[in-house]
Structures are given as C-alpha cells and as structure tokens.
Design an enzyme around this catalytic site. Structure first.
Site, mmCIF file in Angstrom:
data_model
loop_
_atom_site.group_PDB
_atom_site.id
_atom_site.type_symbol
_atom_site.label_atom_id
_atom_site.label_comp_id
_atom_site.label_asym_id
_atom_site.label_seq_id
_atom_site.Cartn_x
_atom_site.Cartn_y
_atom_site.Cartn_z
ATOM 1 C CB SER A 191 -0.967 0.043 1.175
ATOM 2 O OG SER A 191 -0.250 0.254 2.375
ATOM 3 C CB THR B 30 -0.029 0.229 -4.160
ATOM 4 O OG1 THR B 30 -0.214 -0.530 -2.962
ATOM 5 C CG2 THR B 30 0.137 1.696 -3.829
ATOM 6 C CE1 TYR B 31 -4.039 -1.562 1.126
ATOM 7 C CE2 TYR B 31 -2.915 -2.888 -0.530
ATOM 8 C CZ TYR B 31 -3.200 -2.616 0.792
ATOM 9 O OH TYR B 31 -2.633 -3.368 1.788
ATOM 10 N N GLY C 79 5.592 -2.065 1.684
ATOM 11 C CA GLY C 79 5.753 -3.353 1.031
ATOM 12 C C GLY C 79 6.621 -3.246 -0.211
ATOM 13 C CB ALA C 80 6.507 -5.086 -3.431
ATOM 14 C CB ALA C 81 4.937 0.215 -3.299
#
Length: 127
Positions: A25, A57-58, A73-75
């Site tokens: 996110s 993402t959100y 996270g991955a972002a």
C-alpha cells in the site's frame, strides 16, 4: 461504453517514508485524500519523477495534517525518501459523464501541504 478517466491527482508529493516490511500500500495524509476525493483502499497509480517508475497499489489513510507519503511493502523498492511522486486515481465514466468530468487536483509543497488546488488540468501546464 465506459471510459477510464483521471478522477484525482496529488502532484509533487514528497516521499516521507518507505517501509519494505509493511504489507503493501501507500499511506497518504487523510487531509490530502479528502481534497482530491480519494478513499481508503482505492487503487492508485504512482509515478516517481526521480526514476520514472510507475506502480499501482491501494491507499491507507494517514494522520491528517502529517504530510505522510509512505510507500509500503514491495512498492517501497521503487522510491527513496525525498523522491517526488505523482499519485493518481481513476474512475469509470459514461461518455456523457466523461465530457463534463473535472478531476480534483492538488499541488503540494516540499512538506506535503496543499499549495494549490487546480480546478482542472490544462494542456501544457508547467509548475
């Protein structure tokens, strides 16, 4: 027919945090979210002005007035603290709705406070 149109845009947001170990996110100051009509869990596209990365993402709402822009996270792999990003949400509109739709756009200062609210995006606008 439906068209996918930009619905909201946060222009020139400065990344304040990147948290690789969080479960995905982007956390955004909720006062900014309100100004551009973005909601928690809404899908957004993020464009990094520093390296050209584009990710989706959100949203997770952050503390109002905090200026937080945190990729989680991955972002988090796509940004560095201090990078300038553009965050956009999109909506589905009928042809008739699309002809009159005006996205909500804010431009932020270096501390992620709203510097200006643009009524609509004009072609060839340079800030």
């Amino acid at each position: 027919m439906f068209r996918t149109m930009m619905n909201g845009k946060i222009h020139r947001a400065t990344v304040t945090e990147a948290n690789l170990n969080y479960v995905g996110s982007i956390t955004i100051d909720s006062a900014i979210l309100e100004a551009v009509d973005m909601l928690p869990n809404e899908k957004v596209q993020i464009v990094n002005n520093n390296n050209g990365a584009r990710i989706e993402t959100y949203i997770i709402p952050g503390e109002p007035g905090s200026g937080v822009i945190c990729l989680n996270g991955a972002a988090a792999r796509h940004v560095q603290v201090g990078d300038v990003v553009i965050i956009m949400s999109y909506g589905m509109f009928t042809d008739e709705e699309a002809k009159t739709h005006e996205p909500k756009i804010v431009v932020l200062d270096e501390k992620n406070h709203i510097e200006m609210i643009l009524p609509e995006e004009k072609a060839h606008t340079t800030l």
